[in-house]
Scaffold this motif. Structure first.
Motif, PDB file in Angstrom:
ATOM      1  N   ALA A   1      -2.064   7.200   4.038  1.00 55.44           N
ATOM      2  CA  ALA A   1      -1.398   5.895   4.130  1.00 55.44           C
ATOM      3  C   ALA A   1      -2.055   5.025   5.198  1.00 55.44           C
ATOM      4  N   ILE A   2      -2.445   5.640   6.312  1.00 56.86           N
ATOM      5  CA  ILE A   2      -3.108   4.893   7.386  1.00 56.86           C
ATOM      6  C   ILE A   2      -4.477   4.387   6.924  1.00 56.86           C
ATOM      7  N   ILE A   3      -5.255   5.270   6.307  1.00 58.40           N
ATOM      8  CA  ILE A   3      -6.598   4.908   5.831  1.00 58.40           C
ATOM      9  C   ILE A   3      -6.520   3.786   4.791  1.00 58.40           C
ATOM     10  N   LEU A   4      -5.599   3.918   3.854  1.00 62.60           N
ATOM     11  CA  LEU A   4      -5.468   2.919   2.787  1.00 62.60           C
ATOM     12  C   LEU A   4      -4.963   1.577   3.323  1.00 62.60           C
ATOM     13  N   SER A   5      -4.064   1.622   4.298  1.00 61.36           N
ATOM     14  CA  SER A   5      -3.548   0.380   4.891  1.00 61.36           C
ATOM     15  C   SER A   5      -4.657  -0.365   5.626  1.00 61.36           C
ATOM     16  N   ILE A   6      -5.494   0.391   6.345  1.00 62.15           N
ATOM     17  CA  ILE A   6      -6.633  -0.225   7.042  1.00 62.15           C
ATOM     18  C   ILE A   6      -7.590  -0.852   6.037  1.00 62.15           C
ATOM     19  N   ALA A   7      -7.873  -0.108   4.962  1.00 66.10           N
ATOM     20  CA  ALA A   7      -8.766  -0.608   3.921  1.00 66.10           C
ATOM     21  C   ALA A   7      -8.206  -1.878   3.289  1.00 66.10           C
TER      22      ALA A   7
ATOM     23  N   THR B   1       0.824  -1.214   0.000  1.00 63.82           N
ATOM     24  CA  THR B   1       0.000   0.000   0.000  1.00 63.82           C
ATOM     25  C   THR B   1       0.851   1.253   0.000  1.00 63.82           C
ATOM     26  N   ILE B   2       1.816   1.296   0.907  1.00 66.10           N
ATOM     27  CA  ILE B   2       2.644   2.502   1.047  1.00 66.10           C
ATOM     28  C   ILE B   2       3.538   2.695  -0.176  1.00 66.10           C
ATOM     29  N   VAL B   3       4.153   1.597  -0.644  1.00 61.51           N
ATOM     30  CA  VAL B   3       5.036   1.708  -1.811  1.00 61.51           C
ATOM     31  C   VAL B   3       4.228   2.084  -3.053  1.00 61.51           C
ATOM     32  N   ALA B   4       3.048   1.485  -3.205  1.00 62.32           N
ATOM     33  CA  ALA B   4       2.194   1.815  -4.351  1.00 62.32           C
ATOM     34  C   ALA B   4       1.766   3.282  -4.304  1.00 62.32           C
ATOM     35  N   LEU B   5       1.501   3.781  -3.107  1.00 64.81           N
ATOM     36  CA  LEU B   5       1.124   5.189  -2.945  1.00 64.81           C
ATOM     37  C   LEU B   5       2.268   6.102  -3.386  1.00 64.81           C
ATOM     38  N   VAL B   6       3.478   5.756  -2.975  1.00 59.80           N
ATOM     39  CA  VAL B   6       4.652   6.550  -3.359  1.00 59.80           C
ATOM     40  C   VAL B   6       4.881   6.473  -4.869  1.00 59.80           C
ATOM     41  N   ILE B   7       4.718   5.291  -5.433  1.00 56.56           N
ATOM     42  CA  ILE B   7       4.901   5.118  -6.875  1.00 56.56           C
ATOM     43  C   ILE B   7       3.892   5.958  -7.650  1.00 56.56           C
TER      44      ILE B   7
ATOM     45  N   ALA C   1      -8.878  -4.977  -5.836  1.00 57.17           N
ATOM     46  CA  ALA C   1      -8.652  -4.016  -6.916  1.00 57.17           C
ATOM     47  C   ALA C   1      -9.211  -2.642  -6.564  1.00 57.17           C
ATOM     48  N   GLU C   2     -10.282  -2.607  -5.737  1.00 60.65           N
ATOM     49  CA  GLU C   2     -10.896  -1.331  -5.361  1.00 60.65           C
ATOM     50  C   GLU C   2      -9.917  -0.426  -4.627  1.00 60.65           C
ATOM     51  N   VAL C   3      -9.079  -1.019  -3.779  1.00 63.29           N
ATOM     52  CA  VAL C   3      -8.130  -0.199  -3.018  1.00 63.29           C
ATOM     53  C   VAL C   3      -7.052   0.380  -3.933  1.00 63.29           C
ATOM     54  N   ILE C   4      -6.739  -0.326  -5.010  1.00 65.79           N
ATOM     55  CA  ILE C   4      -5.775   0.196  -5.977  1.00 65.79           C
ATOM     56  C   ILE C   4      -6.296   1.504  -6.569  1.00 65.79           C
ATOM     57  N   ILE C   5      -7.601   1.559  -6.828  1.00 65.13           N
ATOM     58  CA  ILE C   5      -8.196   2.795  -7.346  1.00 65.13           C
ATOM     59  C   ILE C   5      -8.037   3.915  -6.334  1.00 65.13           C
ATOM     60  N   SER C   6      -8.272   3.606  -5.054  1.00 67.43           N
ATOM     61  CA  SER C   6      -8.143   4.619  -4.004  1.00 67.43           C
ATOM     62  C   SER C   6      -6.687   5.035  -3.797  1.00 67.43           C
ATOM     63  N   ILE C   7      -5.761   4.083  -3.934  1.00 68.86           N
ATOM     64  CA  ILE C   7      -4.330   4.410  -3.834  1.00 68.86           C
ATOM     65  C   ILE C   7      -3.942   5.356  -4.965  1.00 68.86           C
ATOM     66  N   PHE C   8      -4.418   5.039  -6.155  1.00 76.47           N
ATOM     67  CA  PHE C   8      -4.183   5.905  -7.312  1.00 76.47           C
ATOM     68  C   PHE C   8      -4.776   7.293  -7.075  1.00 76.47           C
ATOM     69  N   SER C   9      -6.007   7.336  -6.548  1.00 70.57           N
ATOM     70  CA  SER C   9      -6.677   8.603  -6.280  1.00 70.57           C
ATOM     71  C   SER C   9      -5.893   9.440  -5.278  1.00 70.57           C
ATOM     72  N   ALA C  10      -5.441   8.804  -4.191  1.00 68.49           N
ATOM     73  CA  ALA C  10      -4.696   9.524  -3.159  1.00 68.49           C
ATOM     74  C   ALA C  10      -3.319   9.957  -3.651  1.00 68.49           C
ATOM     75  N   GLY C  11      -2.614   9.048  -4.316  1.00 63.04           N
ATOM     76  CA  GLY C  11      -1.269   9.377  -4.788  1.00 63.04           C
ATOM     77  C   GLY C  11      -1.258  10.516  -5.781  1.00 63.04           C
TER      78      GLY C  11
END
Length: 470
Positions: free
Chosen positions: A460-466, A367-373, A406-416
């Protein structure tokens, strides 16, 4: 301002144009050494700003036409009178403007991806904030962080959520939009509350002590001259009946603008399907060309209502458009970066390299690495719809193969992408808004860095929990 304020800055970044051109050159240089990527020629580098302007011509013309509209409206004195009246009524409670406006803009961001549209509000909001006793940085923060936090936590934003879900569907992955909306709401509200806190804290400091501003003397003087002129900040122009009508038409103009770009039919609303008599496109299907002509039409109507002479009306429109030429150019130059990325294939190379890094990671680390990427990717590809179309077919299957939703990937993309688009110089929205408000990019970076760090930790906290719960 004090002598200390005048000498506050010992170093300043070059202009936005130079910063963007240097970034473009560095990217073109990098293509010479990356295997599998088409090396950019010198001619590609030379033509990048022109090609970028060509791709962003609809936005650039839109900005010029908004400038003309604002020029005509300002000529009537209605904006000054209306702002003065509002600030007078809020005497002692001016701070309430900040959370109210930020919430409104964030609603636009999360629902229909409000971004470039905020440029239209910059002059009005900046004038309001200066008259209220704040500085232009408060205006920029209200606009960029307000709308930006909404986009960061996109719920039904068709340019991000719908595009991402569609891209996943294209590779056989079904995403539950209810989960995307729920995670988006958490990201949206957390980042918005964080931003409101920082903006209000800074605004209080500036209102109490003008020397607390992060602006240099040059920035402050340029903004004051542009938005206040020779008028005293205490001067209130008479709010006549005619000016009230003009201000009502002004508000109506933006109401229709917002109505024109919300994709009503995607939400099952068919009320506006027969509103194509004006531009040929119904409300909900308007884009920059439709919006631009709407501002031209309302410029004429406002001029006629105020009984302006034809010569004065045209002159005011041209003067207003002239003030936006620099903004239009900086949007085009920033677009040149993505032109270089796509024409050389560097965008695809970066995406494929990033996906290989994520293989075999635990859920939280992933989650965290994907967010940074995604933050890194968004620097080079600031378009959310463009990045969604490019990245989802790569990152979606990777996440599913690792057992992640896959849904969280969308949210990671949205946040990043949302975090980076609050500060990246490759965004025409950022550079355009700063140019209008007369705020240097370095000043914005100085202010927004702390905000971004806190939002990153929260996201990062919200996405990790999700990721762990789903």
């Amino acid at each position: 301002m004090s002598t200390e304020q005048k000498n506050k800055k010992t170093f300043t970044l070059p202009t936005a144009y130079t910063v963007l051109l240097v970034i473009t050159a560095l990217i073109a240089l990098a293509t010479q050494f990356i295997p599998g990527v088409k090396a950019a020629k010198f001619s590609d580098l030379v033509m990048a700003p022109i090609n970028g302007l060509h791709e962003a011509i609809d936005i650039a013309i839109f900005v010029l036409l908004i400038g003309g509209f604002l020029g005509v409206t300002t000529k009537t004195g209605a904006l000054d009178a209306g702002i003065g009246s509002v600030v007078k009524k809020l005497k002692g409670k001016e701070l309430v403007l900040i959370p109210v406006l930020m919430c409104i803009f964030s609603l636009g961001g999360t629902s229909f991806g409000m971004a470039e549209e905020t440029i239209a509000f910059t002059a009005l909001v900046t004038t309001t904030m200066i008259v209220a006793g704040f500085d232009p940085l408060v205006s920029v923060a209200t606009l960029i962080l307000g709308a930006g936090c909404g986009v960061l936590g996109s719920t039904v934003n068709p340019f991000l959520v719908s595009t991402a879900i569609g891209a996943l569907n294209g590779v056989g992955i079904q995403a539950n939009q209810v989960i995307v909306i729920g995670t988006g709401i958490a990201l949206w509200l957390s980042s918005l509350l964080i931003s409101i806190y920082f903006v209000m804290r800074y605004a209080k400091q500036v209102q109490k002590d003008k020397n607390a501003t992060l602006l240099s003397q040059g920035e402050f003087n340029a903004a004051k001259e542009a938005f206040i002129g020779n008028k005293s900040s205490e001067e209130v122009i008479e709010f006549t009946g005619k000016r009230k009508i003009v201000l009502g038409l002004f508000a109506f103009t933006f109401l229709i603008m917002v109505s024109g770009i919300i994709p009503w039919e995607k939400f099952g609303i068919t009320l506006f399907t027969k509103t194509d008599f004006l531009t040929g496109s119904s409300l909900g299907n308007w884009w920059f060309s439709d919006l631009g002509m709407w501002f031209v039409i309302m410029s004429v109507i406002i001029g006629l209502v105020y009984r302006m002479k034809e010569k004065d009306m045209v002159g005011a429109f041209l003067d207003g458009a002239a003030d936006m030429v620099g903004v239009a150019l900086v949007i085009g130059v920033s677009k040149g970066i993505s032109v270089i990325m796509s024409s050389t294939g560097l965008d695809s190379y970066v995406l494929n390299s990033a996906s290989s890094i994520l293989s075999g990671m635990s859920s939280i680390v992933f989650t965290i690495v994907a967010l940074v990427i995604y933050m890194a990717l968004s620097f080079f590809i600031p378009s959310t719809s463009g990045l969604a179309g490019l990245s989802m077919p790569i990152f979606g299957p990777l996440a599913v193969s690792l057992g992640f939703p896959a849904e969280v990937i969308i949210s990671i993309f949205s946040a990043g992408s949302g975090i980076v688009n609050l500060v990246t110089p490759t965004s025409g929205v950022i550079m355009g808004t700063l140019a209008i408000a007369k705020v240097d990019y370095a000043t914005w970076v100085k202010f927004v860095t702390k905000v971004i760090v806190v939002i990153f930790i929260s996201s990062a906290i919200i996405l990790s929990i999700a990721m762990m719960l789903l």
